[in-house]
Write a protein that holds these residues in place. Structure first.
Motif, PDB file in Angstrom:
ATOM      1  N   PRO A  50      62.318  69.210 -29.660  1.00 43.03           N
ATOM      2  CA  PRO A  50      62.146  70.117 -30.788  1.00 43.03           C
ATOM      3  C   PRO A  50      63.276  70.006 -31.804  1.00 43.03           C
ATOM      4  CG  PRO A  50      62.615  71.329 -28.759  1.00 43.03           C
ATOM      5  CD  PRO A  50      62.533  69.876 -28.403  1.00 43.03           C
ATOM      6  N   ILE A  51      62.921  70.182 -33.060  1.00 36.93           N
ATOM      7  CA  ILE A  51      63.897  70.290 -34.141  1.00 36.93           C
ATOM      8  C   ILE A  51      64.302  71.758 -34.214  1.00 36.93           C
ATOM      9  CG2 ILE A  51      64.126  70.198 -36.662  1.00 36.93           C
ATOM     10  CD1 ILE A  51      62.393  67.716 -36.605  1.00 36.93           C
ATOM     11  N   PRO A  52      65.539  72.071 -34.526  1.00 42.69           N
ATOM     12  CA  PRO A  52      65.953  73.475 -34.587  1.00 42.69           C
ATOM     13  C   PRO A  52      65.032  74.323 -35.465  1.00 42.69           C
ATOM     14  CG  PRO A  52      67.823  72.014 -34.893  1.00 42.69           C
ATOM     15  CD  PRO A  52      66.604  71.152 -34.857  1.00 42.69           C
ATOM     16  N   ASP A  53      64.837  75.559 -35.051  1.00 37.53           N
ATOM     17  CA  ASP A  53      63.957  76.495 -35.734  1.00 37.53           C
ATOM     18  C   ASP A  53      64.398  76.700 -37.175  1.00 37.53           C
ATOM     19  OD1 ASP A  53      61.792  78.496 -35.587  1.00 37.53           O
ATOM     20  OD2 ASP A  53      63.431  79.886 -36.025  1.00 37.53           O
ATOM     21  N   THR A  54      63.425  76.774 -38.078  1.00 39.23           N
ATOM     22  CA  THR A  54      63.715  76.970 -39.496  1.00 39.23           C
ATOM     23  C   THR A  54      63.607  78.442 -39.894  1.00 39.23           C
ATOM     24  OG1 THR A  54      61.405  76.631 -40.074  1.00 39.23           O
ATOM     25  CG2 THR A  54      62.836  74.691 -40.084  1.00 39.23           C
ATOM     26  N   ASN A  55      63.386  79.324 -38.950  1.00 37.46           N
ATOM     27  CA  ASN A  55      63.205  80.761 -39.186  1.00 37.46           C
ATOM     28  C   ASN A  55      61.915  81.092 -39.915  1.00 37.46           C
ATOM     29  OD1 ASN A  55      65.586  81.478 -37.855  1.00 37.46           O
ATOM     30  ND2 ASN A  55      66.781  81.096 -39.699  1.00 37.46           N
ATOM     31  N   ILE A  56      61.088  80.125 -40.198  1.00 41.16           N
ATOM     32  CA  ILE A  56      59.774  80.373 -40.778  1.00 41.16           C
ATOM     33  C   ILE A  56      58.789  80.448 -39.620  1.00 41.16           C
ATOM     34  CG2 ILE A  56      57.927  79.440 -42.242  1.00 41.16           C
ATOM     35  CD1 ILE A  56      60.389  80.300 -43.811  1.00 41.16           C
ATOM     36  N   ASN A  72      51.091  83.249 -42.217  1.00 40.93           N
ATOM     37  CA  ASN A  72      52.507  83.587 -42.115  1.00 40.93           C
ATOM     38  C   ASN A  72      52.670  84.872 -41.308  1.00 40.93           C
ATOM     39  OD1 ASN A  72      51.943  85.676 -43.925  1.00 40.93           O
ATOM     40  ND2 ASN A  72      52.996  84.716 -45.650  1.00 40.93           N
ATOM     41  N   ASN A  73      53.906  85.331 -41.144  1.00 47.24           N
ATOM     42  CA  ASN A  73      54.139  86.511 -40.302  1.00 47.24           C
ATOM     43  C   ASN A  73      53.632  87.806 -40.944  1.00 47.24           C
ATOM     44  OD1 ASN A  73      56.100  86.667 -42.265  1.00 47.24           O
ATOM     45  ND2 ASN A  73      57.819  86.852 -40.852  1.00 47.24           N
ATOM     46  N   LYS A  74      53.194  87.760 -42.196  1.00 51.04           N
ATOM     47  CA  LYS A  74      52.591  88.924 -42.852  1.00 51.04           C
ATOM     48  C   LYS A  74      51.066  88.897 -42.749  1.00 51.04           C
ATOM     49  CE  LYS A  74      56.327  89.415 -46.170  1.00 51.04           C
ATOM     50  NZ  LYS A  74      56.710  89.364 -47.592  1.00 51.04           N
ATOM     51  N   GLY A  75      50.523  87.849 -42.127  1.00 47.28           N
ATOM     52  CA  GLY A  75      49.074  87.722 -41.994  1.00 47.28           C
ATOM     53  C   GLY A  75      48.393  87.081 -43.179  1.00 47.28           C
ATOM     54  N   ASN A  76      49.174  86.550 -44.121  1.00 45.98           N
ATOM     55  CA  ASN A  76      48.595  85.853 -45.280  1.00 45.98           C
ATOM     56  C   ASN A  76      48.202  84.436 -44.883  1.00 45.98           C
ATOM     57  OD1 ASN A  76      49.194  88.042 -46.999  1.00 45.98           O
ATOM     58  ND2 ASN A  76      51.272  87.289 -47.246  1.00 45.98           N
ATOM     59  N   ILE A  77      47.055  84.003 -45.359  1.00 49.87           N
ATOM     60  CA  ILE A  77      46.625  82.630 -45.110  1.00 49.87           C
ATOM     61  C   ILE A  77      47.406  81.726 -46.051  1.00 49.87           C
ATOM     62  CG2 ILE A  77      44.712  80.985 -45.185  1.00 49.87           C
ATOM     63  CD1 ILE A  77      42.860  83.337 -44.474  1.00 49.87           C
ATOM     64  N   VAL A  78      48.249  80.873 -45.471  1.00 49.80           N
ATOM     65  CA  VAL A  78      49.077  79.982 -46.287  1.00 49.80           C
ATOM     66  C   VAL A  78      48.507  78.574 -46.355  1.00 49.80           C
ATOM     67  CG1 VAL A  78      51.156  81.346 -45.902  1.00 49.80           C
ATOM     68  CG2 VAL A  78      50.681  79.400 -44.404  1.00 49.80           C
ATOM     69  N   GLY A  79      47.559  78.239 -45.473  1.00 50.83           N
ATOM     70  CA  GLY A  79      46.975  76.905 -45.509  1.00 50.83           C
ATOM     71  C   GLY A  79      46.023  76.662 -44.361  1.00 50.83           C
ATOM     72  N   TYR A 116      52.291  78.919 -51.734  1.00 52.02           N
ATOM     73  CA  TYR A 116      53.133  78.985 -50.535  1.00 52.02           C
ATOM     74  C   TYR A 116      53.906  77.691 -50.272  1.00 52.02           C
ATOM     75  CZ  TYR A 116      50.575  83.267 -49.527  1.00 52.02           C
ATOM     76  OH  TYR A 116      50.033  84.526 -49.595  1.00 52.02           O
ATOM     77  N   ARG A 117      53.737  76.699 -51.140  1.00 53.70           N
ATOM     78  CA  ARG A 117      54.413  75.417 -50.927  1.00 53.70           C
ATOM     79  C   ARG A 117      55.917  75.532 -51.129  1.00 53.70           C
ATOM     80  NH1 ARG A 117      49.905  71.777 -54.040  1.00 53.70           N
ATOM     81  NH2 ARG A 117      48.299  72.107 -52.458  1.00 53.70           N
TER      82      ARG A 117
END
Length: 181
Positions: free
Chosen positions: A10-16, A78-85, A109-110
């Motif tokens: 794994p690559i370190p978490d990006t907090n996203i 995303n963590n708000k429930g928005n469809i980002v892709g 969201y890009r």
């Protein structure tokens, strides 16, 4: 994810944080907008609009079993429930344990890390749930953002596909990029 001696780490978490889920009937309007965004058509193999009827039929009849459907379409939230892709695992080949990957992040969201976060989840799913040997993607040589994303995820540029993509005016090379899991 990075590769070291053919082992994915794994690559370190990006907090996203993102969540992948199956498509639902409520996703029809967003899928319709993404599938009919002709600015994306030159990036892949799509070159005709999709009807709401066809997309509705897909949602209604998808079994969410990659062995039956030979593909899996996932909504990226995303963590708000928005469809980002959306993300697709397509051309699933159970004999050779490989599949093609596709990902689209909605314009608004890009450049926020959602594609990378979603790819980490997809790679983890491909490795630990589907037990795939490899994921691959075709990326137009001019698509620097996607090339950078897939390289960051550990994909290797293995082949240049000459005149692979046609944009209505001319042919363009594509890179075959592979991730060996």
């Amino acid at each position: 994810m990075k590769q070291a001696n053919n082992i994915v780490t794994p690559i370190p978490d990006t907090n996203i944080q993102v969540h992948l889920r199956a498509t639902e009937p409520e996703d029809l309007d967003i899928l319709y907008k993404i599938e009919n965004d002709d600015s994306l058509w030159n990036l892949g193999n799509t070159n005709v609009p999709s009807s709401k009827y066809v997309l509705h039929d897909y949602i209604a009849h998808a079994t969410n079993d990659i062995y039956a459907d030979k593909q899996a379409r996932m909504i990226i939230e995303n963590n708000k429930g928005n469809i980002v892709g959306i993300a697709d695992i397509i051309n699933f080949d159970p004999k050779n344990m490989k599949a093609e990957i596709g990902i689209v992040i909605r314009c608004e969201y890009r450049q926020n890390g959602y594609a990378f976060a979603a790819m980490q989840k997809i790679i983890n799913h491909a490795l630990h749930i589907l037990h795939l040997h490899q994921l691959y993607v075709y990326v137009g040589e001019e698509n620097k953002a996607s090339i950078a994303l897939f390289k960051k995820c550990g994909f290797l540029n293995t082949t240049v596909m000459r005149d692979w993509l046609y944009d209505g005016k001319g042919y363009h090379n594509a890179l075959l990029m592979q991730l060996f899991l």
